[in-house]
Design a protein around this motif. Structure first.
Motif, PDB file in Angstrom:
ATOM      1  N   UNK A   1      50.136  71.681  -1.746  1.00  6.93           N
ATOM      2  CA  UNK A   1      49.232  70.793  -1.011  1.00  6.93           C
ATOM      3  C   UNK A   1      48.411  71.569   0.014  1.00  6.93           C
ATOM      4  N   UNK A   2      49.041  72.519   0.677  1.00 13.11           N
ATOM      5  CA  UNK A   2      48.348  73.339   1.678  1.00 13.11           C
ATOM      6  C   UNK A   2      47.196  74.114   1.047  1.00 13.11           C
ATOM      7  N   UNK A   3      47.449  74.742  -0.097  1.00 20.87           N
ATOM      8  CA  UNK A   3      46.407  75.504  -0.792  1.00 20.87           C
ATOM      9  C   UNK A   3      45.290  74.590  -1.287  1.00 20.87           C
ATOM     10  N   UNK A   4      45.618  73.310  -1.488  1.00 20.54           N
ATOM     11  CA  UNK A   4      44.610  72.341  -1.929  1.00 20.54           C
ATOM     12  C   UNK A   4      43.786  71.778  -0.789  1.00 20.54           C
TER      13      UNK A   4
ATOM     14  N   UNK B   1      44.020  72.727   6.884  1.00 21.34           N
ATOM     15  CA  UNK B   1      44.479  74.021   7.403  1.00 21.34           C
ATOM     16  C   UNK B   1      44.088  75.193   6.511  1.00 21.34           C
ATOM     17  N   UNK B   2      43.446  74.911   5.364  1.00 22.29           N
ATOM     18  CA  UNK B   2      43.088  75.964   4.418  1.00 22.29           C
ATOM     19  C   UNK B   2      41.757  75.587   3.791  1.00 22.29           C
ATOM     20  N   UNK B   3      41.266  76.447   2.935  1.00 22.31           N
ATOM     21  CA  UNK B   3      39.987  76.195   2.249  1.00 22.31           C
ATOM     22  C   UNK B   3      40.023  74.854   1.519  1.00 22.31           C
ATOM     23  N   UNK B   4      38.925  74.101   1.632  1.00 24.76           N
ATOM     24  CA  UNK B   4      38.788  72.826   0.934  1.00 24.76           C
ATOM     25  C   UNK B   4      37.595  72.883  -0.010  1.00 24.76           C
ATOM     26  N   UNK B   5      37.760  72.319  -1.193  1.00 30.36           N
ATOM     27  CA  UNK B   5      36.676  72.296  -2.169  1.00 30.36           C
ATOM     28  C   UNK B   5      35.544  71.398  -1.668  1.00 30.36           C
ATOM     29  N   UNK B   6      34.385  71.490  -2.322  1.00 33.11           N
ATOM     30  CA  UNK B   6      33.200  70.769  -1.853  1.00 33.11           C
ATOM     31  C   UNK B   6      33.377  69.256  -1.887  1.00 33.11           C
ATOM     32  N   UNK B   7      34.242  68.743  -2.757  1.00 32.46           N
ATOM     33  CA  UNK B   7      34.468  67.302  -2.811  1.00 32.46           C
ATOM     34  C   UNK B   7      35.113  66.770  -1.534  1.00 32.46           C
TER      35      UNK B   7
ATOM     36  N   UNK C   1      43.720  71.106 -10.367  1.00 35.36           N
ATOM     37  CA  UNK C   1      42.332  70.691 -10.136  1.00 35.36           C
ATOM     38  C   UNK C   1      42.281  69.284  -9.556  1.00 35.36           C
ATOM     39  N   UNK C   2      43.099  68.380 -10.111  1.00 35.15           N
ATOM     40  CA  UNK C   2      43.137  67.009  -9.601  1.00 35.15           C
ATOM     41  C   UNK C   2      43.573  66.969  -8.133  1.00 35.15           C
ATOM     42  N   UNK C   3      44.590  67.754  -7.811  1.00 34.38           N
ATOM     43  CA  UNK C   3      45.091  67.771  -6.434  1.00 34.38           C
ATOM     44  C   UNK C   3      44.070  68.363  -5.484  1.00 34.38           C
ATOM     45  N   UNK C   4      43.374  69.403  -5.915  1.00 36.64           N
ATOM     46  CA  UNK C   4      42.437  70.101  -5.047  1.00 36.64           C
ATOM     47  C   UNK C   4      41.128  69.328  -4.865  1.00 36.64           C
TER      48      UNK C   4
END
Length: 292
Positions: free
Chosen positions: A78-81, A86-92, A229-232
């Motif tokens: 979850x953290x990596x997602x 607290x970590x990189x987040x995708x554009x969505x 991918x779904x989680x991120x």
């Protein structure tokens, strides 16, 4: 090492409460009380009936250290997602953060007077964490603090949903070997389609991959996203859908199907439609087998 024994009834009840709590909060914050009160009483009655159901003999056992490692793995996933911010987040995450922030800062239902529009989205997964963030905002009047704490609660809510999904998987598969629990964990996190084959057939090269950065985009208009991918990218729809799907697979009768779909609609509308089709298909199949 001491083992923890968890029966299916407890996991099932927890999973149903996980799906139902956002619906209860939605009725409280978004719907008039003459509708809210009977709706909440009805949901409470359903939960009460679930507690009174005949005991299911299925159970799972975990060594305490094993369960601890599993939880740590889900926290890291979850953290990596991007959970918790607290970590990189995708554009969505840009629009998802905006929706979450509005749910914290503005009165429910969220209304935008400048455009005369309402916030209309599948917001179910955010509501428990947004409710906590709203309490912090009311007490502190600090938007940044409320959003940060709300994000931490959102991460916790997401991790709880992932854990329920995994436990329901273990109940459904009933692995005989303890090592299979680790395999299920790895498959759950790493599960994906066969997009590499599609990329090969479409003659993708390294330059194509670097341009698109998404293997699942080899087929225009359609994709079968991996769990990661779904989680991120679409965690707000994925997590409730995972929990609901595993509840469906574990249910021995269709009596709770309608409740599962009703709870899922607010968080994952499209998955709810697909799951409803599967439920109808299974129900028809069971009827045919019963007749023969």
């Amino acid at each position: 090492m001491k083992e923890l024994r968890i029966n299916y009834k407890s996991i099932k009840l927890g999973s149903f409460l996980y799906l139902a709590l956002p619906i209860v909060l939605f009725f409280i914050g978004f719907v008039k009380w003459n509708i809210t009160l009977p709706a909440i009483l009805f949901i409470g009655w359903i939960v009460f009936k679930l507690r009174r159901e005949k005991e299911d003999l299925r159970y799972i056992t975990f060594k305490i250290n094993t369960l601890f490692i599993v939880i740590v793995a889900f926290i890291l996933w979850a953290y990596l997602g991007g959970q918790g911010g607290l970590f990189y987040q995708t554009s969505d995450w840009n629009e998802r953060n905006a929706i979450f922030r509005d749910l914290i800062q503005f009165d429910w239902p969220v209304y935008y007077p400048k455009t005369d529009t309402m916030l209309t989205y599948y917001i179910g997964h955010w509501l428990p964490a947004a409710g906590m963030g709203k309490i912090i905002y009311i007490l502190s009047s600090n938007r940044v603090l409320a959003f940060q704490i709300g994000n931490l609660f959102l991460a916790l809510w997401t991790i709880i949903g992932i854990l329920f999904t995994y436990l329901l998987m273990i109940i459904y598969i009933q692995p005989k070997s303890k090592n299979l629990k680790w395999i299920i964990l790895i498959v759950f996190i790493g599960f994906s389609g066969m997009d590499v084959i599609g990329c090969v057939l479409e003659k993708w090269n390294w330059q194509t991959f670097m341009e698109w950065m998404h293997l699942e985009w080899w087929s225009p208009g359609y994709q079968f996203s991996s769990n990661t991918t779904d989680l991120f990218w679409v965690f707000n729809q994925a997590i409730p859908a995972w929990v609901a799907t595993m509840l469906f697979l574990n249910e021995n009768s269709p009596k709770n199907y309608a409740f599962i779909i009703s709870c899922l609609l607010l968080a994952a509308t499209f998955p709810a439609v697909g799951l409803a089709v599967l439920m109808i298909g299974k129900y028809i199949g069971d009827l045919i087998r019963a007749i023969h």
